[in-house]
Design a protein around this motif. Structure first.
Motif, PDB file in Angstrom:
ATOM      1  N   HIS A 262       0.896  -1.311  -0.069  1.00  0.00           N
ATOM      2  CA  HIS A 262       0.032   0.086  -0.059  1.00  0.00           C
ATOM      3  C   HIS A 262       0.913   1.414   0.023  1.00  0.00           C
ATOM      4  N   ALA A 263       1.923   1.334  -0.800  1.00  0.00           N
ATOM      5  CA  ALA A 263       2.586   2.422  -1.055  1.00  0.00           C
ATOM      6  C   ALA A 263       1.846   3.271  -1.973  1.00  0.00           C
ATOM      7  N   VAL A 286       1.529  -4.660  -3.153  1.00  0.00           N
ATOM      8  CA  VAL A 286       0.086  -4.407  -3.085  1.00  0.00           C
ATOM      9  C   VAL A 286       0.064  -3.046  -3.262  1.00  0.00           C
ATOM     10  N   PRO A 287      -0.424  -2.678  -4.483  1.00  0.00           N
ATOM     11  CA  PRO A 287      -0.432  -1.056  -4.835  1.00  0.00           C
ATOM     12  C   PRO A 287      -1.648  -0.443  -4.031  1.00  0.00           C
ATOM     13  N   CYS A 288      -1.619   0.906  -3.795  1.00  0.00           N
ATOM     14  CA  CYS A 288      -2.623   1.576  -3.458  1.00  0.00           C
ATOM     15  C   CYS A 288      -3.179   2.345  -4.170  1.00  0.00           C
ATOM     16  N   CYS A 289      -3.097   3.942  -4.103  1.00  0.00           N
ATOM     17  CA  CYS A 289      -3.877   4.820  -4.957  1.00  0.00           C
ATOM     18  C   CYS A 289      -3.107   4.732  -6.211  1.00  0.00           C
ATOM     19  N   PHE A 311     -15.553   5.493 -15.001  1.00  0.00           N
ATOM     20  CA  PHE A 311     -14.896   4.564 -15.884  1.00  0.00           C
ATOM     21  C   PHE A 311     -13.656   4.914 -16.262  1.00  0.00           C
ATOM     22  N   LYS A 312     -13.372   5.904 -16.338  1.00  0.00           N
ATOM     23  CA  LYS A 312     -12.021   6.672 -16.626  1.00  0.00           C
ATOM     24  C   LYS A 312     -11.012   6.061 -15.671  1.00  0.00           C
ATOM     25  N   ALA A 313     -11.603   6.548 -14.314  1.00  0.00           N
ATOM     26  CA  ALA A 313     -10.598   6.234 -13.225  1.00  0.00           C
ATOM     27  C   ALA A 313     -10.238   4.593 -12.749  1.00  0.00           C
ATOM     28  N   ARG A 314     -11.433   3.894 -12.926  1.00  0.00           N
ATOM     29  CA  ARG A 314     -11.398   2.370 -12.890  1.00  0.00           C
ATOM     30  C   ARG A 314     -10.329   1.914 -13.996  1.00  0.00           C
ATOM     31  N   MET A 315     -10.396   2.151 -15.261  1.00  0.00           N
ATOM     32  CA  MET A 315      -9.576   2.013 -16.437  1.00  0.00           C
ATOM     33  C   MET A 315      -8.017   2.489 -15.952  1.00  0.00           C
ATOM     34  N   ALA A 316      -7.999   3.597 -15.317  1.00  0.00           N
ATOM     35  CA  ALA A 316      -6.549   3.841 -15.157  1.00  0.00           C
ATOM     36  C   ALA A 316      -5.901   3.000 -13.982  1.00  0.00           C
ATOM     37  N   ASP A 317      -6.774   2.584 -12.982  1.00  0.00           N
ATOM     38  CA  ASP A 317      -6.256   1.619 -12.210  1.00  0.00           C
ATOM     39  C   ASP A 317      -5.680   0.395 -12.967  1.00  0.00           C
ATOM     40  N   ILE A 318      -6.622  -0.247 -13.788  1.00  0.00           N
ATOM     41  CA  ILE A 318      -6.117  -1.317 -14.442  1.00  0.00           C
ATOM     42  C   ILE A 318      -4.898  -1.298 -15.558  1.00  0.00           C
ATOM     43  N   LEU A 319      -4.934   0.100 -15.940  1.00  0.00           N
ATOM     44  CA  LEU A 319      -3.783   0.377 -17.027  1.00  0.00           C
ATOM     45  C   LEU A 319      -2.524   0.564 -16.183  1.00  0.00           C
ATOM     46  N   THR A 320      -2.576   1.081 -15.082  1.00  0.00           N
ATOM     47  CA  THR A 320      -1.333   1.311 -14.115  1.00  0.00           C
ATOM     48  C   THR A 320      -0.993  -0.030 -13.614  1.00  0.00           C
ATOM     49  N   ASP A 321      -1.571  -0.844 -13.157  1.00  0.00           N
ATOM     50  CA  ASP A 321      -1.026  -2.193 -12.608  1.00  0.00           C
ATOM     51  C   ASP A 321      -0.675  -3.223 -13.853  1.00  0.00           C
ATOM     52  N   PRO A 343     -12.600  -7.830  -2.436  1.00  0.00           N
ATOM     53  CA  PRO A 343     -12.818  -6.481  -3.068  1.00  0.00           C
ATOM     54  C   PRO A 343     -13.981  -5.690  -2.055  1.00  0.00           C
ATOM     55  N   LEU A 344     -14.548  -6.451  -1.435  1.00  0.00           N
ATOM     56  CA  LEU A 344     -15.612  -5.899  -0.336  1.00  0.00           C
ATOM     57  C   LEU A 344     -15.066  -5.148   0.504  1.00  0.00           C
ATOM     58  N   GLU A 345     -13.761  -5.549   1.022  1.00  0.00           N
ATOM     59  CA  GLU A 345     -13.041  -4.806   2.127  1.00  0.00           C
ATOM     60  C   GLU A 345     -12.375  -3.492   1.545  1.00  0.00           C
ATOM     61  N   THR A 346     -11.536  -3.659   0.495  1.00  0.00           N
ATOM     62  CA  THR A 346     -11.151  -2.465  -0.191  1.00  0.00           C
ATOM     63  C   THR A 346     -11.101  -2.769  -1.849  1.00  0.00           C
ATOM     64  N   PRO A 347     -11.248  -1.778  -2.561  1.00  0.00           N
ATOM     65  CA  PRO A 347     -10.977  -2.140  -4.085  1.00  0.00           C
ATOM     66  C   PRO A 347      -9.501  -2.262  -4.359  1.00  0.00           C
ATOM     67  N   LYS A 348      -8.544  -1.778  -3.508  1.00  0.00           N
ATOM     68  CA  LYS A 348      -7.195  -1.645  -3.680  1.00  0.00           C
ATOM     69  C   LYS A 348      -6.708  -3.098  -3.110  1.00  0.00           C
TER      70      LYS A 348
END
Length: 389
Positions: A262-263, A286-289, A311-321, A343-348
């Motif tokens: 979670h850095a 384990v990535p964070c934001c 959608f753009k934010a969620r896609m950014a997460d997928i593209l980043t990782d 994912p119920l505890e945290t989306p990260k």
């Protein structure tokens, strides 16, 4: 005791001497009980800066292991029998000697009985067989704040207990891919209070009996001081902590594992880049934001979809990782991405695990460059790697 038994006792103690020198980081203490008739005489030895502080018959001495072996044998001459317990983290070695026989055996430290309602409820609630077990790991769990002084898992720490144990489970799956018969050097980037390092240290040393050394890095002096204090309280001498920026750290020895939990944002990229730079055998993150690519990327075919911010934010997460994983593959790592927790505890909740298998993967590198061009992005991980090479 007779000379024959003393001679055999001396041989066993020389074996313990070699063990002490090899496993100095996990030595806990020595307890000796001499018996003469119906009377017992007890001596206690504790760690003292590479030596052993030994108290016997009202006298305390700081002795080298050689000096202690000589003393134990010379004192034994005056008694009918001796029972010696040599303690390491996770294991006790028992030597029993008298005029008839001298014998030695290893004793794995058993779990303590813990019948409190909270513990039983916790185990049922989480429905898992923990690797970091209540009873055996109580001292650790209390020190990192998971367990109360009364030996109960705290209600507000149940989720954290589940998370760290599952992390250990996922880490354990990589162990057979790491170097054998050597000390594993593990670097925790952005360690914070190092709870995960303490738990892994316990598991590797006391459960799996694997030699390891942990290094924690964080730029905050306060959390480094906290980590140092916890290590001291637990007697974990195979740990060191440094208040330093990740990119300025130069290790003294080969680093086998680089990990990051979670850095925030590009701090994860710094940890990954450091692992790549050091050619570490494994990298676990384990990535964070994820903020960096959100403001960079664009993709014309998805224009009408990405006009919606969520959608753009969620896609950014997928593209980043996804691009992190691809670049790791390009640098010769076999990569797997798994859900760390629900994912119920945290989306990260994603864990990136990478194990070094070869030098470079040119096809993966070509794909990476193609994505950079198509998405109009310049990821931080690629930037850090080029800066540090």
């Amino acid at each position: 005791m007779n000379k024959q038994s003393i001679s055999k006792l001396n041989l066993f103690l020389i074996g313990l001497k070699n063990r002490f020198e090899e496993n100095l980081d996990i030595f806990k203490g020595i307890t000796v009980i001499y018996k003469a008739g119906l009377k017992n005489f007890k001596g206690i030895g504790t760690y003292d800066s590479g030596k052993i502080k030994f108290n016997f018959n009202g006298k305390t001495e700081s002795l080298s292991i050689d000096e202690l072996v000589d003393k134990l044998c010379s004192d034994a001459i005056n008694y009918d029998s001796v029972t010696l317990t040599y303690s390491e983290r996770g294991t006790d070695i028992l030597i029993e000697a008298d005029n008839k026989n001298v014998k030695m055996k290893n004793i794995d430290i058993k779990e303590e009985e813990n019948d409190n309602d909270s513990t039983n409820e916790t185990s049922t609630l989480l429905n898992r067989n923990y690797l970091i077990k209540v009873g055996k790991a109580d001292k650790l769990l209390k020190e990192i704040g998971i367990m109360s002084k009364e030996g109960k898992i705290k209600n507000d720490k149940i989720r954290k207990y589940n998370q760290i144990d599952h992390y250990v489970e996922l880490f354990d799956e990589m162990l057979n891919k790491l170097p054998k018969n050597q000390t594993l050097n593990i670097l925790d980037c952005g360690c914070g209070k190092s709870y995960l390092s303490f738990v892994l240290n316990y598991y590797l040393r006391e459960v799996k009996k694997i030699r390891c050394h942990f290094i924690g890095l964080d730029y905050k002096e306060s959390v480094i001081e906290t980590s140092q204090k916890i290590a001291e309280n637990l007697g974990y001498r195979n740990m060191e902590f440094h208040a330093v920026d990740i990119k300025n750290y130069i290790p003294k020895n080969k680093i086998n594992v680089v990990m990051s939990l979670h850095a925030c944002d590009t701090a994860t990229d710094m940890a990954l880049a450091l692992g790549i730079k050091l050619s570490s055998d494994a990298i676990v993150a384990v990535p964070c934001c994820h903020r960096e690519l959100l403001s960079q990327y664009s993709y014309e075919p998805f224009k009408t979809i990405l006009k919606h911010g969520v959608f753009k934010a969620r896609m950014a997460d997928i593209l980043t990782d996804g691009m992190r994983s691809l670049l790791l593959e390009a640098k010769g790592y076999d990569v797997s991405v798994v859900e760390y927790i629900s994912p119920l505890e945290t989306p990260k909740n994603l864990m990136i695990r990478a194990v070094k298998i070869k030098e470079e993967n040119e096809d993966a590198m070509s794909e990476y460059f193609s994505l950079m061009s198509s998405l109009n992005v310049f990821p931080a991980l690629y930037n850090y790697i080029n800066q540090w090479e």
